[in-house]
Design a protein around this motif. Structure first.
Motif, PDB file in Angstrom:
ATOM      1  N   GLU A 162       0.828  -1.207   0.000  1.00 40.44           N
ATOM      2  CA  GLU A 162       0.000   0.000   0.000  1.00 40.44           C
ATOM      3  C   GLU A 162       0.864   1.259   0.000  1.00 40.44           C
ATOM      4  N   LEU A 163       1.969   1.252   0.749  1.00 35.71           N
ATOM      5  CA  LEU A 163       2.873   2.410   0.728  1.00 35.71           C
ATOM      6  C   LEU A 163       3.453   2.631  -0.662  1.00 35.71           C
ATOM      7  N   ILE A 164       3.837   1.541  -1.322  1.00 35.75           N
ATOM      8  CA  ILE A 164       4.409   1.658  -2.663  1.00 35.75           C
ATOM      9  C   ILE A 164       3.348   2.139  -3.645  1.00 35.75           C
ATOM     10  N   ARG A 165       2.101   1.715  -3.455  1.00 39.70           N
ATOM     11  CA  ARG A 165       1.022   2.229  -4.314  1.00 39.70           C
ATOM     12  C   ARG A 165       0.883   3.736  -4.144  1.00 39.70           C
ATOM     13  N   PHE A 166       0.927   4.198  -2.899  1.00 38.12           N
ATOM     14  CA  PHE A 166       0.885   5.649  -2.658  1.00 38.12           C
ATOM     15  C   PHE A 166       2.069   6.339  -3.321  1.00 38.12           C
ATOM     16  N   MET A 167       3.251   5.722  -3.212  1.00 42.46           N
ATOM     17  CA  MET A 167       4.467   6.302  -3.790  1.00 42.46           C
ATOM     18  C   MET A 167       4.330   6.458  -5.298  1.00 42.46           C
ATOM     19  N   ILE A 207       7.071   9.445   2.841  1.00 44.66           N
ATOM     20  CA  ILE A 207       7.305   8.004   3.022  1.00 44.66           C
ATOM     21  C   ILE A 207       8.794   7.730   3.203  1.00 44.66           C
ATOM     22  N   LEU A 208       9.620   8.331   2.348  1.00 45.40           N
ATOM     23  CA  LEU A 208      11.072   8.137   2.453  1.00 45.40           C
ATOM     24  C   LEU A 208      11.593   8.626   3.796  1.00 45.40           C
ATOM     25  N   GLU A 209      11.147   9.807   4.193  1.00 45.06           N
ATOM     26  CA  GLU A 209      11.615  10.403   5.450  1.00 45.06           C
ATOM     27  C   GLU A 209      11.284   9.510   6.638  1.00 45.06           C
ATOM     28  N   GLN A 210      10.051   8.977   6.653  1.00 46.33           N
ATOM     29  CA  GLN A 210       9.625   8.129   7.757  1.00 46.33           C
ATOM     30  C   GLN A 210      10.396   6.812   7.810  1.00 46.33           C
ATOM     31  N   ASN A 238      10.189  -6.800   0.516  1.00 45.39           N
ATOM     32  CA  ASN A 238      10.180  -7.103  -0.923  1.00 45.39           C
ATOM     33  C   ASN A 238      11.222  -6.231  -1.627  1.00 45.39           C
ATOM     34  N   PRO A 239      12.247  -6.814  -2.241  1.00 42.20           N
ATOM     35  CA  PRO A 239      13.316  -6.033  -2.867  1.00 42.20           C
ATOM     36  C   PRO A 239      12.835  -5.135  -3.999  1.00 42.20           C
ATOM     37  N   LEU A 240      11.751  -5.535  -4.680  1.00 40.93           N
ATOM     38  CA  LEU A 240      11.223  -4.690  -5.750  1.00 40.93           C
ATOM     39  C   LEU A 240      10.676  -3.385  -5.177  1.00 40.93           C
ATOM     40  N   TYR A 241      10.076  -3.448  -4.001  1.00 40.62           N
ATOM     41  CA  TYR A 241       9.572  -2.229  -3.364  1.00 40.62           C
ATOM     42  C   TYR A 241      10.732  -1.304  -3.001  1.00 40.62           C
ATOM     43  N   ASN A 242      11.839  -1.885  -2.524  1.00 40.36           N
ATOM     44  CA  ASN A 242      13.019  -1.061  -2.222  1.00 40.36           C
ATOM     45  C   ASN A 242      13.559  -0.396  -3.482  1.00 40.36           C
ATOM     46  N   LYS A 243      13.473  -1.102  -4.602  1.00 37.89           N
ATOM     47  CA  LYS A 243      13.919  -0.514  -5.869  1.00 37.89           C
ATOM     48  C   LYS A 243      13.063   0.710  -6.217  1.00 37.89           C
ATOM     49  N   ILE A 244      11.750   0.613  -5.985  1.00 40.95           N
ATOM     50  CA  ILE A 244      10.846   1.743  -6.257  1.00 40.95           C
ATOM     51  C   ILE A 244      11.237   2.944  -5.400  1.00 40.95           C
ATOM     52  N   LEU A 245      11.500   2.704  -4.119  1.00 33.72           N
ATOM     53  CA  LEU A 245      11.899   3.787  -3.213  1.00 33.72           C
ATOM     54  C   LEU A 245      13.189   4.449  -3.687  1.00 33.72           C
ATOM     55  N   LYS A 246      14.144   3.632  -4.083  1.00 34.66           N
ATOM     56  CA  LYS A 246      15.431   4.160  -4.537  1.00 34.66           C
ATOM     57  C   LYS A 246      15.274   4.967  -5.824  1.00 34.66           C
ATOM     58  N   LEU A 247      14.477   4.454  -6.754  1.00 34.99           N
ATOM     59  CA  LEU A 247      14.264   5.162  -8.019  1.00 34.99           C
ATOM     60  C   LEU A 247      13.594   6.515  -7.789  1.00 34.99           C
ATOM     61  N   TYR A 248      12.638   6.539  -6.858  1.00 35.55           N
ATOM     62  CA  TYR A 248      11.980   7.811  -6.547  1.00 35.55           C
ATOM     63  C   TYR A 248      13.002   8.812  -6.007  1.00 35.55           C
ATOM     64  N   GLU A 249      13.810   8.345  -5.060  1.00 40.59           N
ATOM     65  CA  GLU A 249      14.786   9.235  -4.430  1.00 40.59           C
ATOM     66  C   GLU A 249      15.790   9.777  -5.453  1.00 40.59           C
ATOM     67  N   GLU A 250      16.182   8.954  -6.413  1.00 40.34           N
ATOM     68  CA  GLU A 250      17.181   9.347  -7.397  1.00 40.34           C
ATOM     69  C   GLU A 250      16.624  10.278  -8.469  1.00 40.34           C
ATOM     70  N   ASN A 251      15.321  10.235  -8.691  1.00 33.48           N
ATOM     71  CA  ASN A 251      14.758  10.963  -9.835  1.00 33.48           C
ATOM     72  C   ASN A 251      13.771  12.064  -9.470  1.00 33.48           C
ATOM     73  N   HIS A 309       8.717   3.177 -17.069  1.00 26.78           N
ATOM     74  CA  HIS A 309      10.105   2.823 -16.784  1.00 26.78           C
ATOM     75  C   HIS A 309      10.568   1.675 -17.665  1.00 26.78           C
ATOM     76  N   MET A 310      11.838   1.725 -18.082  1.00 21.84           N
ATOM     77  CA  MET A 310      12.360   0.720 -19.009  1.00 21.84           C
ATOM     78  C   MET A 310      12.539  -0.649 -18.376  1.00 21.84           C
ATOM     79  N   GLU A 311      12.659  -0.720 -17.040  1.00 27.40           N
ATOM     80  CA  GLU A 311      12.786  -2.022 -16.383  1.00 27.40           C
ATOM     81  C   GLU A 311      11.400  -2.622 -16.210  1.00 27.40           C
ATOM     82  N   GLN A 312      11.209  -3.809 -16.784  1.00 28.53           N
ATOM     83  CA  GLN A 312       9.867  -4.380 -16.847  1.00 28.53           C
ATOM     84  C   GLN A 312       9.259  -4.662 -15.479  1.00 28.53           C
ATOM     85  N   ASP A 313      10.089  -5.083 -14.509  1.00 26.12           N
ATOM     86  CA  ASP A 313       9.509  -5.382 -13.200  1.00 26.12           C
ATOM     87  C   ASP A 313       8.928  -4.122 -12.561  1.00 26.12           C
ATOM     88  N   VAL A 314       9.554  -2.968 -12.820  1.00 21.40           N
ATOM     89  CA  VAL A 314       9.060  -1.693 -12.278  1.00 21.40           C
ATOM     90  C   VAL A 314       7.767  -1.286 -12.965  1.00 21.40           C
TER      91      VAL A 314
END
Length: 652
Positions: free
Chosen positions: A475-480, A508-511, A521-534, A549-554
């Motif tokens: 649910e957090l990742i959906r909000f993100m 979400i990142l700050e908290q 779930n490592p895919l959720y961590n990838k979403i967080l990292k991509l948000y922070e970087e972009n 996004h070009m990465e299909q899992d994302v």
């Protein structure tokens, strides 16, 4: 290498025109703001394939396929991301800009291209030798025909022959300006000091094609009866060939696997070829190697359904049972077919038509529980110790299945087959789950903040069977993804007149960062990292960024979470959101879900330390007991604070 700006422009254009892209392959009709049609990825009579031009995504609610316009072209055409970008660029008349590579990148690219070129040359050489040379026709072609292979099948799989002459291929390649360096790197020529020789001389050749159909490696079968010579010889690992990541026949099978929504897995080259000759083409082989996770995920790109076909050799079957567990861990639906004793897929398929072979498979394939139980019970007989060991083995296999409903069905079946109550099986599964969870948490010392419960170093998407926090994390990742760049208002505690503007994503990142939390779930961590970087890039929009996004899992995760406008019902009902528009109450919903996640993680740590306290008591380690109790007091205080934030609730 394609310039990133060009890629972005093509992705953006195709997203905006996704209906045009999909309409080339699917007949669509408008329904409300979306378009509906029959899914091209599985057979269906009632349309469940939806295209949303507003969101720029497609989603089939029958088979689960979904993504953006680029994903669609990749899936329907079975091509790579770059090829899909080039195809869409041509469609929308967008000139492809190439980026200049660094010298190192250019060298790697040149080496790969040279190895691919020399492999392509070798395949043509081998095939030409088989079909046109006197030696090839009298030795190689005669052998293949004696095995019952038709000429059209021989040509379809580009089979060949490597002459007995020591350096026949090498000499011909050098004559055509190919370098010895790349013949060696591609595993075609063996070079030692002043010695060089063709690796596959005197063998019938089976080219191993990449998913796009290019020969990247070879298997060679010797025709002489020499005990000192290996019957089969394969190309060594190289820059263009990794045996654990490819399946023999995948290029020829991928379209039919998607169409039939099932993949047959056999062992060897001739098994695949014989099935094709019989008329069944959705078949691949692991080429005699143990099945790997990468190979399973390759099949999963085309279907979640797999039937593993074994010949009648019990010893060989027992050695390969681990492959079934791996398939299950990846969330695949697996069936098993045991052929009659003395038969293998090659011999069995040659004596039957496609209809007869398919009918036999349908009638005799069964789920892995019956297969594994039937196979191993023969050894256990009436020995209670062996039966207990067998039961533990099967329960361990069931416990890795990600889907709880599927897991439950297998528990019922195992209960009936082994004459054991379902509750006993569930208790054993719970023990295994708890043991795995404790192993994950072991060695983590919490602080007065929300302690980190780190993800397993071997975590994968299939690991979510043990993810206690999946609901809140998702649910957090959906909000993100949906609202990451949207401003929400955070009221500072005790200062209701002062408000601080912050985006949903930043909150979400700050908290999470504040309490050193990560997602399981490592895919959720990838979403967080991509948000922070972009997030600070000009014109950043979370929905657009993640969906395209070009990465299909994302992009697929984004599509899945956005494909239905839904609240996460349980969580929203807990927080009293009712039928309100969630976008209007993000300042309530997002903090609630964050605190829900924190509370669950705190409770998991309390459970962990409660068990450690019992162990310390057994060992009469007073110092350790005091340390653990102090930690538990801090955690319980934190649990109380979080429960109060959530309305004095506690999680059961």
């Amino acid at each position: 290498m394609i310039d990133q700006n060009t890629v972005d422009r093509i992705v953006e254009t195709s997203q905006a025109n996704i209906v045009d892209v999909v309409s080339e392959f699917v007949t669509l009709r408008k329904r409300g703001i979306n378009y509906l049609g029959n899914c091209p990825f599985h057979n269906e009579k009632t349309p469940s394939f939806t295209v949303s031009p507003h969101k720029g995504i497609y989603k089939c609610f029958g088979c689960g396929k979904g993504g953006n316009a680029v994903n669609f072209v990749m899936d329907v055409e079975q091509i790579s991301f770059i090829d899909a970008i080039k195809q869409l660029g041509k469609k929308f008349h967008i000139h492809i800009e190439e980026v200049e590579l660094s010298p190192e990148q250019q060298q790697v690219k040149n080496d790969r291209e040279s190895m691919m070129a020399v492999s392509g040359f070798a395949q043509k050489f081998f095939t030409n030798q088989l079909l046109k040379s006197d030696e090839g026709r009298s030795v190689g072609l005669s052998y293949l025909r004696s095995r019952g292979f038709r000429d059209d099948i021989i040509q379809k799989f580009e089979l060949g022959y490597s002459p007995e002459a020591k350096t026949a291929l090498t000499d011909e390649a050098l004559k055509n300006s190919y370098k010895l360096e790349f013949l060696e790197k591609a595993g075609l020529t063996i070079v030692r000091d002043n010695y060089k020789a063709d690796r596959f001389r005197g063998r019938v050749i089976f080219p191993i094609h990449s998913i796009s159909g290019k020969p990247t490696a070879f298997g060679g079968r010797v025709l002489k009866t020499d005990k000192k010579t290996a019957k089969y010889l394969n190309s060594p690992e190289s820059e263009i060939y990794h045996k654990s990541r490819i399946l023999y026949g995948i290029f020829h099978a991928k379209t039919e696997i998607t169409k039939k929504d099932r993949c047959f897995l056999v062992e060897g080259y001739t098994d695949v070829i014989s099935f094709h000759q019989a008329g069944i083409t959705n078949v691949v082989a692991s080429s005699g190697t143990a099945l790997t996770v990468d190979q399973i995920r390759l099949i999963a790109r085309f279907t979640p359904n797999i039937t593993i076909i074994y010949d009648g050799d019990p010893a060989g079957i027992k050695a390969s049972l681990r492959g079934i567990d791996l398939v299950l861990e990846q969330g695949m639906n697996v069936k098993v077919l045991l052929l009659p004793e003395g038969e293998d897929p090659d011999s069995f398929s040659k004596s039957r038509s496609a209809e007869e072979l398919q009918a036999y498979i349908t009638k005799h394939e069964g789920d892995f529980i019956k297969f594994k139980t039937g196979l191993l019970l023969k050894d256990a007989e009436n020995d209670p110790v062996k039966r207990a060991g067998l039961l533990q083995d099967i329960v361990k296999t069931i416990s890795v299945i990600p889907d709880a409903i599927v897991r439950g069905e297998y528990v019922k079946e195992c209960s009936a087959l082994m004459n054991v109550t379902e509750q006993v099986l569930y208790n054993e599964i719970a023990k295994l789950t708890k043991k795995s969870r404790e192993e994950k948490y072991r060695g983590n010392t919490p602080s007065i903040q929300v302690p980190q419960v780190p993800s397993s170093p071997t975590a994968s998407p299939a690991f979510t069977t043990l993810n206690l926090f999946e609901e809140e994390e998702k649910e957090l990742i959906r909000f993100m993804i949906k609202y990451g760049d949207i401003q929400m208002v955070e009221v500072e505690e005790g200062k209701e007149e002062e408000e601080e503007e912050i985006t949903v994503g930043d909150y979400i990142l700050e908290q999470l960062r504040e309490d050193e939390l990560e997602c399981e779930n490592p895919l959720y961590n990838k979403i967080l990292k991509l948000y922070e970087e972009n997030k600070k890039k000009k014109g950043f929009q979370a929905v657009k960024f993640f969906v395209s996004h070009m990465e299909q899992d994302v992009s697929r995760l984004a599509t899945d979470l956005l494909s239905k406008e839904y609240p996460l019902s349980k969580i929203h009902q807990r927080f009293g959101a009712g039928d309100l528009d969630e976008a209007s109450i993000l300042d309530r919903l997002v903090p609630k879900v964050v605190n829900e996640l924190k509370l669950k993680k705190v409770k998991a740590l309390i459970d962990k330390y409660r068990n450690e306290l019992k162990l310390a008591e057994q060992k009469e380690d007073g110092e350790k007991m005091i340390e653990i109790m102090q930690t538990m007091v801090r955690l319980q205080q934190l649990q109380s604070l979080l429960s109060k934030e959530l309305g004095d609730r506690t999680i059961v």
